[in-house]
Enzyme design. Structure first.
Site, PDB file in Angstrom:
ATOM      1  N   SER A 126       0.852  -1.188   0.000  1.00 58.36           N
ATOM      2  CA  SER A 126       0.000   0.000   0.000  1.00 58.36           C
ATOM      3  C   SER A 126       0.883   1.231   0.000  1.00 58.36           C
ATOM      4  CB  SER A 126      -0.890   0.007   1.246  1.00 58.36           C
ATOM      5  OG  SER A 126      -1.546   1.243   1.396  1.00 58.36           O
ATOM      6  N   TYR A 170      -1.755   0.276  10.988  1.00 59.17           N
ATOM      7  CA  TYR A 170      -1.771  -0.062   9.562  1.00 59.17           C
ATOM      8  C   TYR A 170      -0.474   0.366   8.895  1.00 59.17           C
ATOM      9  CZ  TYR A 170      -3.638  -0.712   4.850  1.00 59.17           C
ATOM     10  OH  TYR A 170      -3.845  -1.138   3.566  1.00 59.17           O
TER      11      TYR A 170
END
Length: 239
Positions: A140, A153
């Site tokens: 990501s 995250y």
């Protein structure tokens, strides 16, 4: 790599990015094994994929558990004879201020997004070395850009990028190619989102499927080891 008849394992392949990649590969003539933590979702997705071209099999597996990934890898090898491509896509996110982020949420993200990469490549690396195959992780942009309420995250995705890039150095001498794809906003069910008409500006799962096909077809002398992918024109860019 000629894609017709190649055998691919994709974790988290029952929906979203994983399914979009699986669909693109099946249409190109590949055989795929997709995993999900839910057996019914994996089976239904595989049945749908099988109508697109190559053979698709859905298996229940939790990437956090090495034994389960070893079982899946052996099942893929038993079904297809060999494994050419492995795509580590399974992931999840919990977003909260550090004061509200729970230990359970932290462990779930680290174990899925980071340890899941370890179990996926560890359980398949010998098969990939045998076929001079390809390992791709779906990370990501959060693996290089930190943001508020993203501590857990961000930690998992920063780790995912570093892990995959180090694995790339470990394996390139064995003719195994390794790439990290780092998408920004993608239309998917991530974090409880339901895809809708307002998602048209986002990267679509099939776009990442096309990117994976391009990587697999690239001359083996060249390796795009880390790819950042963004929507061309997010709402914030409109004037």
């Amino acid at each position: 790599m000629k894609l017709q008849g190649k055998n691919v394992l994709i974790t988290g392949g029952s929906k979203g990015i994983g399914y979009g990649i699986a669909e693109s590969l099946v249409k190109a003539g590949c055989n795929v094994v997709i995993t999900s933590r839910h057996a019914e979702e994996a089976t239904k997705a595989a049945e749908k994929l099988s109508k697109s071209g190559g053979k698709a099999i859905g298996l229940k597996a939790d990437v956090r558990e090495m034994a389960e990934m070893e079982r899946v890898a052996k099942a893929a090898e038993s079904e297809f004879g060999k494994l050419d491509v492995v795509i580590a896509n399974a992931g999840l996110g919990h977003f909260a201020n550090i004061e509200e982020l729970t230990e359970k949420q932290w462990k779930e993200m680290i174990d899925t997004n980071l340890t899941g990469l370890f179990t996926t490549i560890k359980s398949t690396v010998k098969m990939l070395k045998a076929t001079k195959g390809y390992f791709i992780s779906i990370a990501s942009l959060a693996g290089t850009n930190f943001f508020e309420n993203g501590s857990g995250y961000n930690a998992s995705k920063f780790g995912a990028v570093g892990f995959t890039q180090a694995v790339m150095l470990d394996l390139r001498g064995s003719d195994v190619k390794v790439t990290t794809i780092m998408p920004g906003s993608v239309t998917s069910h991530f974090a409880g989102h339901t895809p809708n008409a307002d998602d048209e500006w986002k990267i679509q799962p099939e776009d990442l499927g096309e990117m994976v096909i391009d990587l697999l077809k690239m001359n083996p002398r060249t390796l795009p080891s880390k790819i950042e992918v963004r929507p061309s024109k997010p709402p914030s860019a409109k004037k």
